[in-house]
Design an enzyme around this catalytic site. Structure first.
Site, mmCIF file in Angstrom:
data_model
loop_
_atom_site.group_PDB
_atom_site.id
_atom_site.type_symbol
_atom_site.label_atom_id
_atom_site.label_comp_id
_atom_site.label_asym_id
_atom_site.label_seq_id
_atom_site.Cartn_x
_atom_site.Cartn_y
_atom_site.Cartn_z
ATOM 1 C CB SER A 128 -0.892 0.028 1.239
ATOM 2 O OG SER A 128 -1.397 1.341 1.395
ATOM 3 C CG HIS B 27 -3.906 -1.692 -1.604
ATOM 4 N ND1 HIS B 27 -5.014 -2.450 -1.914
ATOM 5 C CD2 HIS B 27 -4.271 -0.909 -0.560
ATOM 6 C CE1 HIS B 27 -6.012 -2.135 -1.094
ATOM 7 N NE2 HIS B 27 -5.585 -1.195 -0.266
ATOM 8 C CG ASP C 232 -5.098 2.251 0.979
ATOM 9 O OD1 ASP C 232 -6.052 1.466 0.855
ATOM 10 O OD2 ASP C 232 -3.974 1.907 1.398
ATOM 11 C CG MET D 109 -8.285 6.943 2.699
ATOM 12 S SD MET D 109 -7.395 6.910 4.255
ATOM 13 C CE MET D 109 -6.618 5.293 4.140
ATOM 14 C CG HIS E 153 -9.272 -0.007 -0.317
ATOM 15 N ND1 HIS E 153 -8.639 -0.238 0.890
ATOM 16 C CD2 HIS E 153 -10.599 -0.062 -0.062
ATOM 17 C CE1 HIS E 153 -9.552 -0.427 1.832
ATOM 18 N NE2 HIS E 153 -10.752 -0.320 1.284
ATOM 19 C CG MET F 289 -11.287 3.022 2.334
ATOM 20 S SD MET F 289 -9.680 2.949 3.155
ATOM 21 C CE MET F 289 -8.613 3.099 1.724
ATOM 22 C CG MET G 209 -11.557 -3.103 5.407
ATOM 23 S SD MET G 209 -10.129 -2.636 4.410
ATOM 24 C CE MET G 209 -9.165 -1.668 5.585
ATOM 25 N N GLY H 164 -8.740 3.908 7.330
ATOM 26 C CA GLY H 164 -8.447 5.326 7.509
ATOM 27 C C GLY H 164 -6.958 5.616 7.642
ATOM 28 C CG ASP I 241 -6.269 -2.922 3.190
ATOM 29 O OD1 ASP I 241 -5.140 -2.673 3.680
ATOM 30 O OD2 ASP I 241 -6.924 -2.104 2.510
HETATM 31 C C1 DX5 Z 1 -6.226 1.290 5.723
HETATM 32 C C2 DX5 Z 1 -5.772 1.042 4.303
HETATM 33 C C3 DX5 Z 1 -4.669 0.061 4.213
HETATM 34 C C4 DX5 Z 1 -3.415 0.499 4.905
HETATM 35 C C5 DX5 Z 1 -2.698 -0.702 5.392
HETATM 36 O O1 DX5 Z 1 -7.344 2.101 5.726
HETATM 37 O O2 DX5 Z 1 -6.862 0.542 3.537
HETATM 38 O O3 DX5 Z 1 -4.415 -0.330 2.875
HETATM 39 O O4 DX5 Z 1 -2.549 1.230 4.087
HETATM 40 O O5 DX5 Z 1 -1.612 -0.262 6.129
HETATM 41 P P1 DX5 Z 1 -0.851 -1.220 7.159
HETATM 42 O O6 DX5 Z 1 -0.350 -2.400 6.383
HETATM 43 O O7 DX5 Z 1 0.234 -0.352 7.667
HETATM 44 O O8 DX5 Z 1 -1.855 -1.625 8.214
HETATM 45 ZN ZN ZN Z 2 -6.449 -0.390 1.506
#
Ligand code: DX5
Ligand code: ZN
Length: 229
Positions: free
Chosen positions: A12, A37, A39, A41, A70, A72, A141, A146, A176
């Site tokens: 990620s 990946h 993310d 947000m 992904h 969110m 998850m 977040g 994740d």
């Molecule tokens: C969290 C994200 C993840 C995050 C994972 O909201 O969707 O993809 O980056 O990070 P780690 O591996 O550090 O928990």
């Molecule tokens: Zn993610």
């Protein structure tokens, strides 16, 4: 993009250097990442803001593997087209992000992208029971979404149940949050094949010293593979 259940490591870039995404993406791919990946947000569905379609389109120029986006965000539907145009191979939306996840998955597939559906820790596996033929990936998850670097929440029983529900369908199970060499084995054994990892991949390295990324990716992969062998 062909389907298989081999363990795939998806770093990620939430844990990458935000001023140097191009080189960070190339570094993790050179060091053995299977997917990248991304993310997204919105500060509304989750309490953090990252990047939108123009940034994702810029990442695309550097990704040679699979760009796994992904979302969110809520609402999702008005932005699907833009993320597809930005070059996402997989677009994942949350079951909790709106009342019409079925329509959302249809819309994602309608763009030609693969469709993923994500479940927050508090959402049961049954929430996707009627979506299995519309989804290419279920994202479980293992933190509340977040932020990177949060403590792992054990969802092994949910993964086992999903694996059973999926049966022979070509649907990936992605994990994740909080994935590292100590948490990966139980998830792989339960049936997960895509392991997202942010902090556990990027820790100890940088674009000018990317060998630790490779060590970290190999350590997660080896731990997971040992559990399925
Ligand atoms: C969290 C994200 C993840 C995050 C994972 O909201 O969707 O993809 O980056 O990070 P780690 O591996 O550090 O928990
Ligand atoms: Zn993610």
């Amino acid at each position: 993009m062909s389907f298989d259940r081999k363990i795939k490591i998806a770093p990620s870039i939430l844990s990458a250097d935000f001023a140097d995404f191009g080189r960070e993406i190339r570094a993790v791919e050179d060091q053995g990442a299977d997917w990248v990946h991304v993310d997204v947000m919105d500060g509304h569905f989750v309490p953090n803001i990252t990047f939108g379609p123009p940034a994702v389109a810029a990442f695309r120029k550097h990704v040679t593997t699979v760009m796994d986006v992904h979302l969110m965000i809520a609402p999702v539907d008005p932005y699907i087209e833009a993320f597809a145009r930005a070059g996402a191979d997989i677009i994942t939306a949350h079951v909790e992000a709106g009342p019409h996840i079925h329509r959302t998955l249809q819309a994602i597939r309608g763009t030609g992208a693969r469709a993923g559906v994500a479940l927050n820790p508090g959402t049961p596996a049954d929430a996707v029971e009627h979506l299995l033929d519309l989804a290419d990936l279920i994202c479980v998850m293992t933190v509340n979404p977040g932020f990177g670097g949060q403590r792992f929440i054990d969802m092994t029983a949910k993964v086992r149940r999903l694996r059973q529900m999926i049966g022979d369908r070509p649907v990936h199970i992605e994990i994740d949050g909080g994935v590292d060499p100590s948490t990966a084995p139980q998830l792989a054994a339960a049936g997960a094949d895509v392991l997202v990892a942010g902090s556990a991949v990027f820790r100890g390295g940088s674009v000018s010293n990317s060998a630790p990324y490779g060590d970290n990716i190999r350590a997660i992969r080896a731990a997971a593979q040992a559990a399925v062998a």
